[in-house]
Design a protein around this motif. Sequence first.
Motif, PDB file in Angstrom:
ATOM      1  N   GLY A 162      66.352 130.486   1.064  1.00 27.00           N
ATOM      2  CA  GLY A 162      67.478 131.175   1.687  1.00 27.00           C
ATOM      3  C   GLY A 162      67.102 131.689   3.064  1.00 27.00           C
ATOM      4  O   GLY A 162      66.019 131.433   3.591  1.00 27.00           O
ATOM      5  N   PHE A 163      68.015 132.436   3.653  1.00 25.27           N
ATOM      6  CA  PHE A 163      67.850 132.995   4.979  1.00 25.27           C
ATOM      7  C   PHE A 163      67.893 134.518   4.902  1.00 25.27           C
ATOM      8  O   PHE A 163      68.621 135.093   4.092  1.00 25.27           O
ATOM      9  CB  PHE A 163      68.952 132.499   5.918  1.00 25.27           C
ATOM     10  CG  PHE A 163      69.012 131.007   6.049  1.00 25.27           C
ATOM     11  CD1 PHE A 163      68.338 130.355   7.055  1.00 25.27           C
ATOM     12  CD2 PHE A 163      69.750 130.240   5.149  1.00 25.27           C
ATOM     13  CE1 PHE A 163      68.384 128.977   7.176  1.00 25.27           C
ATOM     14  CE2 PHE A 163      69.816 128.871   5.258  1.00 25.27           C
ATOM     15  CZ  PHE A 163      69.123 128.237   6.279  1.00 25.27           C
ATOM     16  N   GLN A 164      67.114 135.159   5.771  1.00 23.48           N
ATOM     17  CA  GLN A 164      67.110 136.606   5.861  1.00 23.48           C
ATOM     18  C   GLN A 164      68.035 137.051   6.985  1.00 23.48           C
ATOM     19  O   GLN A 164      68.520 136.236   7.785  1.00 23.48           O
ATOM     20  CB  GLN A 164      65.685 137.117   6.109  1.00 23.48           C
ATOM     21  CG  GLN A 164      64.727 136.783   4.973  1.00 23.48           C
ATOM     22  CD  GLN A 164      65.155 137.401   3.650  1.00 23.48           C
ATOM     23  OE1 GLN A 164      65.516 138.568   3.592  1.00 23.48           O
ATOM     24  NE2 GLN A 164      65.127 136.614   2.593  1.00 23.48           N
ATOM     25  N   HIS A 165      68.278 138.358   7.051  1.00 28.07           N
ATOM     26  CA  HIS A 165      69.212 138.878   8.048  1.00 28.07           C
ATOM     27  C   HIS A 165      68.718 138.644   9.466  1.00 28.07           C
ATOM     28  O   HIS A 165      69.509 138.581  10.413  1.00 28.07           O
ATOM     29  CB  HIS A 165      69.420 140.385   7.824  1.00 28.07           C
ATOM     30  CG  HIS A 165      68.159 141.190   7.971  1.00 28.07           C
ATOM     31  ND1 HIS A 165      67.234 141.305   6.941  1.00 28.07           N
ATOM     32  CD2 HIS A 165      67.650 141.889   9.026  1.00 28.07           C
ATOM     33  CE1 HIS A 165      66.227 142.065   7.361  1.00 28.07           C
ATOM     34  NE2 HIS A 165      66.444 142.420   8.609  1.00 28.07           N
ATOM     35  N   ASP A 166      67.400 138.516   9.651  1.00 30.92           N
ATOM     36  CA  ASP A 166      66.852 138.271  10.981  1.00 30.92           C
ATOM     37  C   ASP A 166      66.837 136.790  11.345  1.00 30.92           C
ATOM     38  O   ASP A 166      66.327 136.412  12.417  1.00 30.92           O
ATOM     39  CB  ASP A 166      65.439 138.848  11.088  1.00 30.92           C
ATOM     40  CG  ASP A 166      64.477 138.233  10.065  1.00 30.92           C
ATOM     41  OD1 ASP A 166      64.958 137.476   9.200  1.00 30.92           O
ATOM     42  OD2 ASP A 166      63.281 138.528  10.131  1.00 30.92           O
ATOM     43  N   GLY A 167      67.387 135.940  10.481  1.00 29.73           N
ATOM     44  CA  GLY A 167      67.458 134.516  10.749  1.00 29.73           C
ATOM     45  C   GLY A 167      66.266 133.724  10.282  1.00 29.73           C
ATOM     46  O   GLY A 167      66.247 132.495  10.412  1.00 29.73           O
ATOM     47  N   SER A 168      65.232 134.392   9.744  1.00 29.65           N
ATOM     48  CA  SER A 168      64.045 133.675   9.277  1.00 29.65           C
ATOM     49  C   SER A 168      64.352 132.898   8.006  1.00 29.65           C
ATOM     50  O   SER A 168      65.205 133.286   7.203  1.00 29.65           O
ATOM     51  CB  SER A 168      62.896 134.656   9.030  1.00 29.65           C
ATOM     52  OG  SER A 168      63.252 135.605   8.042  1.00 29.65           O
ATOM     53  N   LEU A 169      63.634 131.808   7.831  1.00 27.36           N
ATOM     54  CA  LEU A 169      63.838 130.907   6.703  1.00 27.36           C
ATOM     55  C   LEU A 169      62.780 131.176   5.646  1.00 27.36           C
ATOM     56  O   LEU A 169      61.583 131.182   5.949  1.00 27.36           O
ATOM     57  CB  LEU A 169      63.753 129.453   7.176  1.00 27.36           C
ATOM     58  CG  LEU A 169      63.994 128.357   6.154  1.00 27.36           C
ATOM     59  CD1 LEU A 169      65.423 128.406   5.670  1.00 27.36           C
ATOM     60  CD2 LEU A 169      63.694 126.998   6.762  1.00 27.36           C
TER      61      LEU A 169
END
Length: 333
Positions: A162-169
């Motif tokens: 998934g993706f985190q709120h900071d855009g990291s994968l």
Amino acid sequence: MRELQVGLNQTQKVRLQSALKQLEELSSRVSNSSTASVTVADTIPVNLEDGVLKGHGTTEYNGEVVATLCGVVERVNKLVYVRTLRARYLYKPEIGDIIVGRVIEVAPKRWRLEINFSQDAVLMLSSMNLPDGIQRRRTAVDELNMRSIFEENNVICAEVRGFQHDGSLHLQARSQKYGKLERGQLLTVPPYLVKRRKQHFHHLEQYGVDLILGCNGFIWVGEHIEANEDEMMVDKDNKSEETGKSDLKFAALEQQEKAFTPFVTRRNICLIANAVRVLSVLGFNLSLEVIIDTVEASSSSNLHIKDMLGAEFCVQTAEREVQRRTTLIKKKG
């Protein structure tokens, strides 16, 4: 994998151009009539009164929808957008994608991986199975032993979580099929050549090779490993207290023998890797069937492995693809 440079003579250039032109005509026959190729400033035929949504690569100018990118027009319900054909970071991760990456940093409670994307991916210590196979909370000792699992430059296979709120994968490797990849070659191809399919793991029994087609454009070709590392670790722990020095030396030799890749397997790895390189240079979609056909064609022609990267074999591969697609169209017709 660096871009392969193929020197063609005049006859080979004519043959290759002819084959590519035929492939383009065949693709236009089976393509959806609702899609069309556009360049920058081309008008996209739509009815604005139907409440069309203008997506990526489009804008409105003088009451018309025009393209701001070169690519193919895609329509999803009322959404109209332009899908680019080539880009530096074309890979767009989706949850569930099978990817192959290289570890570039061991950070607190996580590994950072290069995955051919605009950002590095993160594999958390809590998102993978421990070597002992026991499901439990990760401790400070586990964090200190992270380098015994993966270290810098290790190649691993994982799944997009998934993706985190900071855009990291974020990735996960909670299955036995994921983990470190050894004794093989890592190839890099444009991600658009690898289509999402139900199966990205392929065990080629006739070659003794595992083939992993990563959705991110990283392709792994390596020796098939049957042994279960967890069982080997348990056996080693049990025997270490009961055996003497001679037994330990024998165990070390046995382990070294298991780590040796036979010449035939290494040759097959190079064959399959070169087939991937040739198909990538020609811009053909990478599938198991096409790769195997290319390998078998080189074997039937008694080509040396290095000659697969020559101009003549590249032209022959393009011509065979024309025949294959023509046969498929006739069968469907």
